[in-house]
Design an enzyme around this catalytic site. Structure first.
Site, PDB file in Angstrom:
ATOM      1  N   HIS A  50       0.821  -1.208   0.000  1.00 46.38           N
ATOM      2  CA  HIS A  50       0.000   0.000   0.000  1.00 46.38           C
ATOM      3  C   HIS A  50       0.859   1.263   0.000  1.00 46.38           C
ATOM      4  O   HIS A  50       0.564   2.224  -0.702  1.00 46.38           O
ATOM      5  CB  HIS A  50      -0.898  -0.029   1.242  1.00 46.38           C
ATOM      6  CG  HIS A  50      -1.932   1.030   1.267  1.00 46.38           C
ATOM      7  ND1 HIS A  50      -3.014   1.024   0.405  1.00 46.38           N
ATOM      8  CD2 HIS A  50      -2.052   2.142   2.024  1.00 46.38           C
ATOM      9  CE1 HIS A  50      -3.764   2.082   0.663  1.00 46.38           C
ATOM     10  NE2 HIS A  50      -3.204   2.778   1.630  1.00 46.38           N
ATOM     11  N   HIS A  96     -10.471   2.956  -1.295  1.00 46.23           N
ATOM     12  CA  HIS A  96     -10.663   2.585   0.108  1.00 46.23           C
ATOM     13  C   HIS A  96     -11.510   1.315   0.141  1.00 46.23           C
ATOM     14  O   HIS A  96     -12.474   1.206   0.888  1.00 46.23           O
ATOM     15  CB  HIS A  96     -11.309   3.727   0.903  1.00 46.23           C
ATOM     16  CG  HIS A  96     -10.607   4.015   2.184  1.00 46.23           C
ATOM     17  ND1 HIS A  96     -11.264   4.342   3.341  1.00 46.23           N
ATOM     18  CD2 HIS A  96      -9.289   4.019   2.498  1.00 46.23           C
ATOM     19  CE1 HIS A  96     -10.382   4.555   4.300  1.00 46.23           C
ATOM     20  NE2 HIS A  96      -9.189   4.361   3.819  1.00 46.23           N
ATOM     21  N   ARG A 117      -7.746  15.364   1.947  1.00 49.08           N
ATOM     22  CA  ARG A 117      -6.521  15.867   2.593  1.00 49.08           C
ATOM     23  C   ARG A 117      -5.378  15.931   1.585  1.00 49.08           C
ATOM     24  O   ARG A 117      -4.596  16.875   1.563  1.00 49.08           O
ATOM     25  CB  ARG A 117      -6.138  14.989   3.785  1.00 49.08           C
ATOM     26  CG  ARG A 117      -6.933  15.291   5.045  1.00 49.08           C
ATOM     27  CD  ARG A 117      -6.334  14.653   6.288  1.00 49.08           C
ATOM     28  NE  ARG A 117      -6.340  13.194   6.259  1.00 49.08           N
ATOM     29  CZ  ARG A 117      -7.426  12.441   6.489  1.00 49.08           C
ATOM     30  NH1 ARG A 117      -8.574  13.030   6.739  1.00 49.08           N
ATOM     31  NH2 ARG A 117      -7.356  11.128   6.465  1.00 49.08           N
ATOM     32  N   ASP A 118      -5.316  14.921   0.703  1.00 54.63           N
ATOM     33  CA  ASP A 118      -4.269  14.940  -0.327  1.00 54.63           C
ATOM     34  C   ASP A 118      -4.374  16.200  -1.179  1.00 54.63           C
ATOM     35  O   ASP A 118      -3.369  16.706  -1.668  1.00 54.63           O
ATOM     36  CB  ASP A 118      -4.405  13.714  -1.254  1.00 54.63           C
ATOM     37  CG  ASP A 118      -3.830  12.455  -0.612  1.00 54.63           C
ATOM     38  OD1 ASP A 118      -2.907  12.580   0.211  1.00 54.63           O
ATOM     39  OD2 ASP A 118      -4.321  11.357  -0.928  1.00 54.63           O
ATOM     40  N   GLU A 314      -3.627   5.372  12.662  1.00 55.44           N
ATOM     41  CA  GLU A 314      -4.262   5.993  11.496  1.00 55.44           C
ATOM     42  C   GLU A 314      -5.455   6.837  11.909  1.00 55.44           C
ATOM     43  O   GLU A 314      -6.423   6.991  11.154  1.00 55.44           O
ATOM     44  CB  GLU A 314      -4.650   4.919  10.477  1.00 55.44           C
ATOM     45  CG  GLU A 314      -3.421   4.279   9.868  1.00 55.44           C
ATOM     46  CD  GLU A 314      -3.725   3.341   8.713  1.00 55.44           C
ATOM     47  OE1 GLU A 314      -4.907   3.011   8.498  1.00 55.44           O
ATOM     48  OE2 GLU A 314      -2.774   2.932   8.033  1.00 55.44           O
ATOM     49  N   SER A 315      -5.391   7.401  13.105  1.00 56.43           N
ATOM     50  CA  SER A 315      -6.432   8.336  13.501  1.00 56.43           C
ATOM     51  C   SER A 315      -6.570   9.371  12.399  1.00 56.43           C
ATOM     52  O   SER A 315      -5.572   9.873  11.876  1.00 56.43           O
ATOM     53  CB  SER A 315      -6.051   9.019  14.821  1.00 56.43           C
ATOM     54  OG  SER A 315      -6.090   8.076  15.870  1.00 56.43           O
ATOM     55  N   GLN A 316      -7.815   9.672  12.049  1.00 56.65           N
ATOM     56  CA  GLN A 316      -8.083  10.545  10.910  1.00 56.65           C
ATOM     57  C   GLN A 316      -7.924  12.025  11.264  1.00 56.65           C
ATOM     58  O   GLN A 316      -7.731  12.372  12.424  1.00 56.65           O
ATOM     59  CB  GLN A 316      -9.513  10.291  10.423  1.00 56.65           C
ATOM     60  CG  GLN A 316      -9.760   8.854   9.987  1.00 56.65           C
ATOM     61  CD  GLN A 316      -9.042   8.536   8.709  1.00 56.65           C
ATOM     62  OE1 GLN A 316      -9.297   9.140   7.683  1.00 56.65           O
ATOM     63  NE2 GLN A 316      -8.110   7.588   8.780  1.00 56.65           N
ATOM     64  N   GLY A 545      -2.287   9.036  -9.210  1.00 56.49           N
ATOM     65  CA  GLY A 545      -3.012   7.772  -9.267  1.00 56.49           C
ATOM     66  C   GLY A 545      -2.775   6.960  -8.022  1.00 56.49           C
ATOM     67  O   GLY A 545      -2.136   7.414  -7.066  1.00 56.49           O
ATOM     68  N   ASN A 546      -3.308   5.762  -8.042  1.00 60.10           N
ATOM     69  CA  ASN A 546      -3.271   4.914  -6.857  1.00 60.10           C
ATOM     70  C   ASN A 546      -3.434   3.472  -7.327  1.00 60.10           C
ATOM     71  O   ASN A 546      -4.127   3.215  -8.305  1.00 60.10           O
ATOM     72  CB  ASN A 546      -4.419   5.338  -5.926  1.00 60.10           C
ATOM     73  CG  ASN A 546      -4.617   4.398  -4.764  1.00 60.10           C
ATOM     74  OD1 ASN A 546      -5.628   3.702  -4.682  1.00 60.10           O
ATOM     75  ND2 ASN A 546      -3.655   4.358  -3.867  1.00 60.10           N
ATOM     76  N   SER A 548      -4.457  -0.390  -6.061  1.00 58.32           N
ATOM     77  CA  SER A 548      -5.026  -1.226  -5.018  1.00 58.32           C
ATOM     78  C   SER A 548      -4.962  -2.676  -5.462  1.00 58.32           C
ATOM     79  O   SER A 548      -5.690  -3.089  -6.372  1.00 58.32           O
ATOM     80  CB  SER A 548      -6.479  -0.818  -4.747  1.00 58.32           C
ATOM     81  OG  SER A 548      -7.087  -1.749  -3.865  1.00 58.32           O
TER      82      SER A 548
END
Ligand SMILES: Nc1ncnc2c1ncn2[C@@H]1O[C@H](COP(=O)(O)OP(=O)(O)O)[C@@H](O)[C@H]1O
Ligand SMILES: [Mg+2]
Lengths: 749, 80, 231, 80
Positions: A50, A96, A117-118, A314-316, A545-546, A548
């Site tokens: 990831h 996600h 956020r990104d 990973e608290s948001q 991009g991403n 998964s």
């Protein structure tokens, strides 16, 4: 250095955390000793698929990443293009999938939070979101639950932020039953000079953690959730679900943009997967500096948290800022004004080492770059999947009994319109605020969303615009990944062009199975190759991009699903176009030409229960010529409507134009083809346009000039869609089939 | 007719934004003595006589609570 | 004239009425929730959004913002105040308007254009002939207006119901025309004096022709004309 | 530190959409014995020692409940 881990346990824990033995060895070599508990956690997360893209990185190098519009290519939190007059647009798509399969509402919501956020990390104000969804078929209660939950979560988060969700796509197919896909795309607008980078520089500068408290949520989430196949163990992973707080995120957007406006920051990064470890190490290695972080300073949400828990939580809704000490007071004042916590948790050093301490006890100490950049990169084996020979050998023309008598075509058309893959998506987008910020010019329901460029809050208005669409037909990619990926690009571009936008750049979200399986990796590689070639042919760049991977359940992968998010620009936003038929008597023209291509079509699946054959062929030169014709015609102002042919073929396209315009049409179709093909074939590079009779000639000239086939189909008018003697249905019948279909499916009907 | 009441709360370690916001709001309007607020659901259920608690538990697992992030407690309401 | 648009933490529509008002040739500026000085503003807008995340209850926390005490005084002095969507919810929580707004009956957020019938009312913000039908988008999760029987009777008796959800032709469906289940199809109400107006729909979203319809214009021009008259 | 729990429910006669929906949903998935579902709030409050219930009542009137539509009940949690 203090260590909470017995050295002899390190190798074992490494394996539990997902590190391969050889990867663990590499860590030992880098450190020259056994890693501490904290270090082990940090490496295992940063080197997870990831975070490290270790299986995909090489293939992704095929993408064209430099072009005229590009201000920031891949590598930062989001890519950025110039859209004219000094305005810059940041955008990116991200998955996600696995969190959403466990808890659809929160999974989808935090997915939106992460991608947004990104965007504002880049210095851009988020102006729009899209979502690309895949589920199993809605006859299964679990799938209905996932679908309803994901849509509610996307709306719940985006609506609260005041970022309009303006578009997206959704498909339902058995292939996604055990592994739904939730891809979220977000776009943000800024002035070019405000473009910022997530980089830490300047020894002695301070590291400021802004936003929410840090708890144990999502511990190990990046690897356990995003980099492991799905199976019955899914249940045990439940606790690491995170709850999003869109209110906190809204405050973060405002505070961070103000901090950047006031030029108070050296760098800004967001905390996403792998939390503080990821953002801090990436900011450090970009700047070639070291960091010294004291976890004891981090505001904790829970008692007795261990250093490693602070580092990987990973608290948001948290952001990480680097600033010169002189600016601290002013920066914290802004955070306080917005009701946000802000805490200095460390400093930038010139050692190049990432040091983590708890008070004066050091618990981790490693070269910063090794976390973010020295992850192993693999060359996965690949082999062409055996199933391809079988499906591609299938001839959809002779392989099934197509309707001989024509009177059933009405019923097939109505059935197609009622298919969850084609029917109205209103049920979805009316749960999304798609208008806030007052820049949405073309609302959901057309081919692409069109937005005006401007900042209503600051009174900075322009008459420029952008058009954006996300597309991917997984069935096509399953039947031929190379062609399927090219079609995903072509359709996104076509949707944008139909709305008046000139394709500028794309982002993508590549959803695939386990890359360590050669047959899966081959489909990945072919998709990337196809997408790259399509981009090059169109001169369109990939700016972000991403990937998964591990989208599998019980060993079987989803359809290869390389989702494309494409952005086009309009120099004059008033010159946009929609799919709705407009005026009685307008001439309907088909640009492009229908072939008998029902392989992988919705018709084949719906009427014959078959997902097989070859997908429609795609000729990129023809595609470009058809799109050029439409853009020219829109620019000359002679088009009243434009709508491409996608799932369901020409008949569905015509029906959608009629319903949108609340007016009928009378058309003739290609006589050389069997009617089922003329109506339902999913041949690419086709766009149905209308124009006033007086302009028809000019339209034909443009088609000829671009050397594309075309056909005058008929005229707009009346209250029914008539296709020769084969189809004759009223607008009411069309609507009755198309409008309520999703609600019906969700009601289990 | 039988009555049950169900208390639904977030699982330990799951963040509760509404609670956190209420906490801050109360403190800011003059209730400094407040140290923690958690907001859950209070469900009052009326069912046919003789419905066993196990049935109610089922309802919670299936619909009334979200087992992924929430815990719940069931109480029988006497003299209903 | 000059509109003051209050931004609370979590407001997210505050830029929209500013844009709409300016487009119509008026001045408009933000008012910070911490401010306590409304001098220089002729009318106050409480905008849409999710103040304080809409946690606890929509508008429940925002009503305690320092600026709200001023807004109350401003209204008591007869100053025009409009609350749109979340702003309406805040007005109710602050007891500047009666009733409350519950979850939409379908439990789903609803963003779409709705038909609204203008009722005979004391509202200073609207001077459209009763019976006029306007098309304005809603965008909310809690727009299901409710109040007790006496209050409803008072609202109807005093001409405090300003807008009702209706069918395209202006009629009311037997089962009700409110997409959110609102009592008596109520979409907007005002106080007895007519200077405080709360509504769930978003008129500011249908002012700029670039984005389509312009039925919202009337909601800004009427009050401006009125203020010009009283000088 | 003292603990209180607060139960916020809709006033009689106020239609509760989530409750009504849950009621229908339960009946439709096979729980015909359900005759009524009401969904309110369950608030857990931690305050400084010696905080009188009257203070908590204030907090409810001002913020935690809306007197126009809601009733509430306060309970002290013993042994906190
Ligand atoms: N998940 C979604 N969220 C928001 N809008 C959506 C979603 N899915 C589809 N839409 C909208 O519905 C319309 C039709 O979608 P689609 O059938 O995918 O169009 P096309 O076939 O032209 O790509 C588009 O305006 C699209 O943006
Ligand atoms: Mg299309």
């Amino acid at each position: 250095m203090r260590d909470d881990l017995k050295p002899e346990l390190a190798p074992q824990l490494a394996v539990e955390l997902g590190l391969k033995p050889e990867e663990y060895e590499k860590v030992v070599i880098i450190l020259g000793r056994t890693p501490s508990l904290t270090e082990l956690y940090m490496y295992s997360l940063m080197w997870s698929e990831h975070c490290s893209y270790k299986h995909s990185r090489k293939a992704l190098r095929m993408f064209p990443t430099e072009g005229e519009h590009v201000l920031q290519g891949p590598g930062e939190n989001a890519g950025v293009i110039g859209v004219g007059d000094g305005w810059a647009l940041a955008f990116k798509m991200e998955s996600h999938n696995h969190p959403s399969a466990i808890e659809p509402y929160q999974g989808a919501a935090t997915g939106v939070g992460g991608i947004i956020r990104d965007i504002f990390t880049m210095g851009a104000r988020p102006i729009a979101s899209l979502n690309s969804l895949r589920f199993g078929t809605l006859d299964k209660p679990r799938q209905r639950y996932l679908f309803e939950g994901a849509v509610a979560g996307i709306g719940g988060y985006g609506n609260c932020l005041g970022v309009p969700t303006v578009g997206g796509e959704v498909y339902f197919d058995e292939a996604y039953e055990g592994n739904c896909l939730i891809n979220a795309m977000s776009l943000g607008l800024m002035r070019e000079e405000n473009l910022t980078s997530a980089t830490a520089t300047g020894a002695g500068n301070l590291v400021l953690l802004i936003g929410s408290t840090t708890g144990r949520d999502g511990i190990g989430g990046a690897s356990t959730l995003a980099s492991q196949e799905f199976d019955e163990k899914a249940e045990d992973k439940r606790p690491s679900v995170q709850v999003g707080d869109p209110f906190e995120e809204k405050l973060l957007i405002e505070a961070c943009l103000e901090l950047l406006d006031e030029k108070l920051l050296v760098g800004l990064g967001d905390l996403g997967a792998a939390g503080l470890t990821s953002s801090a190490s990436e900011m450090a290695s970009r700047g070639g500096v070291g960091l010294d972080i004291d976890v004891a300073k981090i505001p904790a949400r829970e008692d007795a948290m261990k250093p490693f828990e602070f580092m990987v939580s990973e608290s948001q809704e948290r952001m990480l800022a680097v600033l010169v000490p002189e600016n601290l007071e002013a920066a914290q004042a802004i955070c306080t004004k917005w009701g946000l916590r802000s805490t200095v948790i460390g400093t930038v050093t010139d050692t190049g080492r990432f040091v983590v301490r708890e008070g004066d006890e050091i618990v981790a100490d490693m070269p910063a770059t090794t976390l973010a950049h020295d992850a192993p990169i693999y060359d996965p084996a690949m082999t062409r999947p055996a199933y391809l020979d079988e499906v591609q050998a299938f001839d959809p023309i002779t392989g099934v009994d197509h309707p001989a008598c024509e009177y059933v075509l009405d019923d097939i058309l109505l059935a197609l319109l009622a298919s969850p893959n084609i029917c109205s998506r209103r049920w979805i987008w009316q749960q999304y605020d798609h208008q806030v910020q007052l820049n949405t010019v073309v609302l959901p329901g057309s081919d692409a969303a069109v937005l005006r460029i401007g900042n209503t809050g600051r009174g900075e208005m322009t008459n420029r615009g952008i058009a954006v669409s996300s597309d991917c037909n997984g069935r096509y990619c399953y039947l031929d990944p190379y062609v399927g990926a090219q079609i995903a690009f072509a359709e996104a571009a076509r949707n944008v062009v139909c709305s008046g936008g000139t394709p500028a750049a794309i982002t993508d979200c590549l959803n695939f199975g386990n890359p360590e399986k050669p047959e899966v990796f081959w489909t990945f590689y072919e998709s990337v190759r196809g997408l790259s070639n399509a981009c090059r042919a169109f001169g369109v760049t990939v700016i972000s991009g991403n990937v998964s991977f591990y989208n599998e359940s019980f060993g079987s992968p989803i359809y290869p699903t390389p989702t494309v998010g494409l952005v086009g620009v309009l120099d004059d936003v008033s010159k946009h176009c929609t799919l709705a038929f407009k005026a009685e008597g307008d001439v309907i023209v088909l640009l492009g030409e229908t072939e008998n291509e029902v392989g992988g079509s919705e018709y084949l699946k719906l009427a014959h229960g078959v997902v097989s054959g070859r997908p429609p062929a795609i000729d990129l030169d023809l595609e470009m010529a058809v799109q050029a014709t439409v853009l020219a015609a829109i620019d000359e102002g002679i088009l009243h409507s434009a709508h491409d042919c996608s799932e369901g073929g020409l008949a569905v396209t015509l029906a959608e134009c009629c319903m949108a315009g609340d007016i009928g049409a009378d058309v003739h179709v290609d006589d050389d083809l069997p009617k089922y093909a003329a109506l339902f074939s999913e041949t690419q590079s086709r766009i149905v346009v209308t124009t006033a009779p007086a302009d028809a000639e000019r339209l034909v000239e443009l088609a000829l000039a671009n050397e594309i086939p075309y056909a005058v189909l008929g005229t707009v008018g009346g209250d029914r869609l008539s296709i020769e003697d084969t189809v004759g249905v009223t607008l009411e019948q069309l609507r009755e089939a198309w409008e309520p279909a999703l609600e019906r499916a969700l009601a289990g009907k | 007719m039988a009555r049950f009441q169900i208390f639904v709360t977030y699982k330990k370690g799951i963040f509760d934004p509404p609670g956190a916001t209420a906490e801050r709001a109360l403190q800011s309007i003059g209730y400094g003595e407040v140290s923690s607020v958690k907001i859950g659901k209070y469900i009052q259920l009326e069912v046919a006589d003789g419905t066993p608690e196990s049935r109610v538990r089922e309802m919670c697992d299936k619909l009334l609570a979200n087992p992924v992030i929430e815990d719940y407690r069931i109480e029988t309401v006497e003299g209903a | 004239m000059r509109f003051g648009v209050v931004s609370f933490p979590g407001s997210n529509c505050e830029q929209d009425p500013i844009h709409a008002a300016r487009l119509l040739g008026h001045e408009a500026d933000f008012v910070w929730h911490g401010d306590t000085d409304l001098s220089g503003f002729d009318a106050i807008v409480l905008p849409g959004g999710f103040s304080y995340g809409d946690y606890i209850r929509c508008g429940a926390v925002a009503r305690f913002s320092p600026v709200m005490a001023e807004v109350v005084r401003f209204a008591e002095r007869g100053g025009p105040v409009i609350g749109i969507c979340n702003g309406f919810q805040i007005l109710c929580e602050a007891h500047m308007l009666p009733g409350a707004l519950l979850r939409n009956r379908g439990l789903k957020f609803l963003c779409r254009s709705v038909a609204l019938r203008v009722e005979e009312s004391a509202c200073q913000w609207l001077e459209l002939a009763p019976g006029t039908v306007v098309n304005v988008p809603i965008s909310h999760n809690e727009g299901n207006y409710i109040c007790d029987a006496d209050t409803l009777e008072r609202l109807n008796g005093n001409g405090q119901v300003v807008l009702r959800y209706c069918e395209a032709d202006g009629t009311s469906a037997a089962e009700g025309s409110a997409p959110n289940g609102a009592l008596d199809d109520i979409a907007g109400i005002c106080n007895e004096r007519g200077n405080v107006f709360g509504l769930m729909p978003h008129p500011e979203r249908v002012v700029d022709p670039v984005c389509g319809l312009t039925d919202g214009t009337a909601f800004f021009t009427a009050i401006a004309r009125r203020l010009a008259e009283v000088g």
